[in-house]
Design an enzyme around this catalytic site. Structure first.
Site, PDB file in Angstrom:
ATOM      1  N   LYS A   1      43.695  41.585  35.214  1.00 60.03           N
ATOM      2  CA  LYS A   1      42.642  42.449  34.665  1.00 60.03           C
ATOM      3  C   LYS A   1      42.523  43.687  35.542  1.00 60.03           C
ATOM      4  CE  LYS A   1      37.579  42.721  34.482  1.00 60.03           C
ATOM      5  NZ  LYS A   1      36.315  42.003  34.753  1.00 60.03           N
TER       6      LYS A   1
ATOM      7  N   LYS B   1      25.152  47.905  33.242  1.00 60.94           N
ATOM      8  CA  LYS B   1      24.735  47.124  34.403  1.00 60.94           C
ATOM      9  C   LYS B   1      23.566  47.805  35.112  1.00 60.94           C
ATOM     10  CE  LYS B   1      29.443  45.514  35.489  1.00 60.94           C
ATOM     11  NZ  LYS B   1      29.235  44.056  35.425  1.00 60.94           N
TER      12      LYS B   1
ATOM     13  N   ASP C   1      36.660  45.931  40.147  1.00 60.02           N
ATOM     14  CA  ASP C   1      36.824  45.066  38.978  1.00 60.02           C
ATOM     15  C   ASP C   1      38.269  45.034  38.495  1.00 60.02           C
ATOM     16  OD1 ASP C   1      35.614  43.220  37.343  1.00 60.02           O
ATOM     17  OD2 ASP C   1      35.068  44.651  35.786  1.00 60.02           O
TER      18      ASP C   1
ATOM     19  N   ARG D   1      37.828  40.104  29.460  1.00 62.10           N
ATOM     20  CA  ARG D   1      38.540  39.161  28.583  1.00 62.10           C
ATOM     21  C   ARG D   1      39.157  39.872  27.389  1.00 62.10           C
ATOM     22  NH1 ARG D   1      33.063  35.918  28.099  1.00 62.10           N
ATOM     23  NH2 ARG D   1      32.946  36.928  30.130  1.00 62.10           N
TER      24      ARG D   1
END
Length: 496
Positions: free
Chosen positions: A262, A274, A285, A348
């Site tokens: 990812k 967020k 991330d 995802r």
């Protein structure tokens, strides 16, 4: 950037300046190399005064007396000889590296009386030094007075009986350090400097090591039908990329093994934005993509006898007027439709298209994906273990063993139909979140719907890839977690 250690191995060392580092177990009466570095015998007296007994990672740091062949002597404790592991040698190397300051020369004596030190232990010690030496300070124009400032280049001689064997084993250690530190660099880079295009360019640099690298553009991904990945990217002015790395070190007939990462280079959460506090950490991330890139660096650098695929989906998740919305339905490359419930469950969506693409094109032996995927895994496991989810018991067992060997530990989490049904949608084939309960498990089940029958494992590294506690071999915010783990897996089970 890292302090540079020029490491060599020798059966003996002629000391005439600098630092001597001596090792001592809890049982040994004397430290390795004491007679050479300390002809006046001051170590024993200093140890008695300081009550130094050789406890693991404890250090006795003394100014050498007049007439000694060095300026400083450090005695480093190893603990009980019978309890020493490979990771302890790694830690000892890191602890030793932390003591190398204000000098351009150091000698390390490894062969403790009563302890057999083989070539692998010496190479692990050296690897620990290289990992500890890493720092990321290229954007600092000034250094604080209390920051470690080793010389730009330090010549380190590691004295051990099997110097030739250690030198040979060390070539792999250098490859591993290069891959881990590359992953750390990528995670530590500020998001304005490392967008999807820039990250892809860093992956492209692996071509100098013999890795074949393709970069798929937005147009090419749209033609392939990667609607899930592109939905995440559409809120950013920075275009997405998919980097496909191939290392062909095995036999032509052998099916490859595959690693998918990812690569959300910055994650605001999108429309499901967020909180501001701590959002700066979302530059990390892309820790999964960083680990995959670092692994490919290792495999190519050490000429691993395996065919390996590394695929990283690179996007930025931003909340502009073109961003995807909660309630949108996107079509993945697999043809399955996804209702987007929460735009902050974006990783995802990136991975599902990358997994399907990998499986469809390369037909690998297995697929392992790495992702800083859920906060739920941090709640469950903290920053000690990464979460392991798998549809294959053998692959899971091998990963767990590799984690124990490298101290990049994994904890297998459950999968099951009762969890899978939580991501069923009224309006599409599935939804991208299953609610607050079992968040890391439902995320894994989402990915599982895109791997078919291929052996697969998902490593949720949200708690271990960034901001994990500093230790003897890592002083960096970005840890490089996963590189050593996966290299050990490949080395132990998949090389020809």
């Amino acid at each position: 950037m890292s302090a540079k250690f020029e490491i060599s191995f020798s059966k003996s060392a002629k000391l005439n300046s600098g630092l001597a580092i001596l090792l001592k177990t809890a049982e040994a009466d004397a430290a390795a190399g004491a007679e050479t570095a300390d002809p006046a015998g001051v170590i024993a007296k200093a140890a008695k005064i300081a009550r130094f007994s050789g406890k693991s990672m404890a250090a006795l740091d003394i100014v050498a007396p007049e007439g000694a062949p060095v300026e400083r002597i450090v005695v480093l404790g190893l603990g009980k000889a019978a309890e020493l592991t490979a990771h302890d040698w790694l830690k000892a190397g890191g602890a030793a590296a932390s003591k190398i300051k204000n000098t351009d020369r150091a000698a390390v004596f490894l062969d403790v009386p009563g302890l057999t030190t083989d070539a692998r232990a010496a190479a692990d010690f050296a690897l620990g030094m290289l990992l500890r030496a890493y720092s990321f300070d290229s954007y600092k124009t000034k250094k604080n007075d209390d920051e470690e400032k080793p010389a730009k280049s330090v010549k380190v001689t590691i004295v051990t009986a099997d110097a030739s064997g250690a030198k040979k084993a060390f070539s792999d250690s250098e490859a591993i350090a290069g891959g881990v530190n590359l992953a750390r660099d990528l995670v530590n880079e500020p998001p304005n400097a490392l967008g999807p295009v820039e990250f892809a360019a860093r992956a492209k640099e692996l071509e100098t090591l013999g890795v074949e690298v393709e970069i798929l553009t937005e147009k090419e991904m749209r033609r392939l039908g990667m609607g899930a990945l592109l939905g995440v990217a559409q809120g950013s002015v920075r275009p997405p990329r998919l980097a496909v790395m191939q290392w062909k070190g095995g036999r032509a007939k052998d099916r490859p093994i595959a690693f998918i990462g990812k690569g959300v280079v910055f994650d605001t959460g999108g429309i499901s934005i967020k909180p501001a506090a701590g959002m700066e950490d979302m530059k990390g991330d892309m820790g999964g993509a960083a680990a995959v890139t670092g692994l490919m660096h290792v495999l190519a650098s050490r000429k691993a006898a395996v065919n390996a695929i590394g695929i990283i989906g690179l996007v930025e998740n931003m909340p502009d007027g073109n961003a995807q919305r909660p309630g949108d339905i996107v079509t993945s490359m697999s043809g399955q439709t996804i209702e987007v419930i929460n735009t902050d469950a974006e990783g995802r969506l990136v991975l599902c298209d990358a997994l399907w693409y990998c499986n469809d094109r390369f037909k690998p032996q297995f697929m392992i994906n790495l992702a800083t995927l859920t906060g739920a895994i941090v709640v469950a496991l903290g920053n000690v273990h990464a979460g392991l989810f798998s549809n294959d018991d053998q692959l899971s067992a091998r990963l767990t063993a590799a984690g124990l060997s490298t101290n990049e530990k994994l904890w297998r989490m459950p999968l099951g139909k009762d969890y899978d049904k939580l991501i069923d949608s009224k309006f599409a084939d599935m939804k991208n979140t299953g609610g607050r309960q079992a968040g890391s498990i439902t995320a894994a089940h989402f990915l599982k719907r895109f791997v078919q029958d291929t052996p697969w494992a998902h490593l949720d590294i949200a708690g271990t890839a960034m901001g994990s506690p500093q230790d003897e071999i890592n002083q960096s915010w970005g840890s490089g977690f996963g590189v050593r783990l996966l290299d050990e897996l490949v080395r132990a089970h998949y090389e020809a």
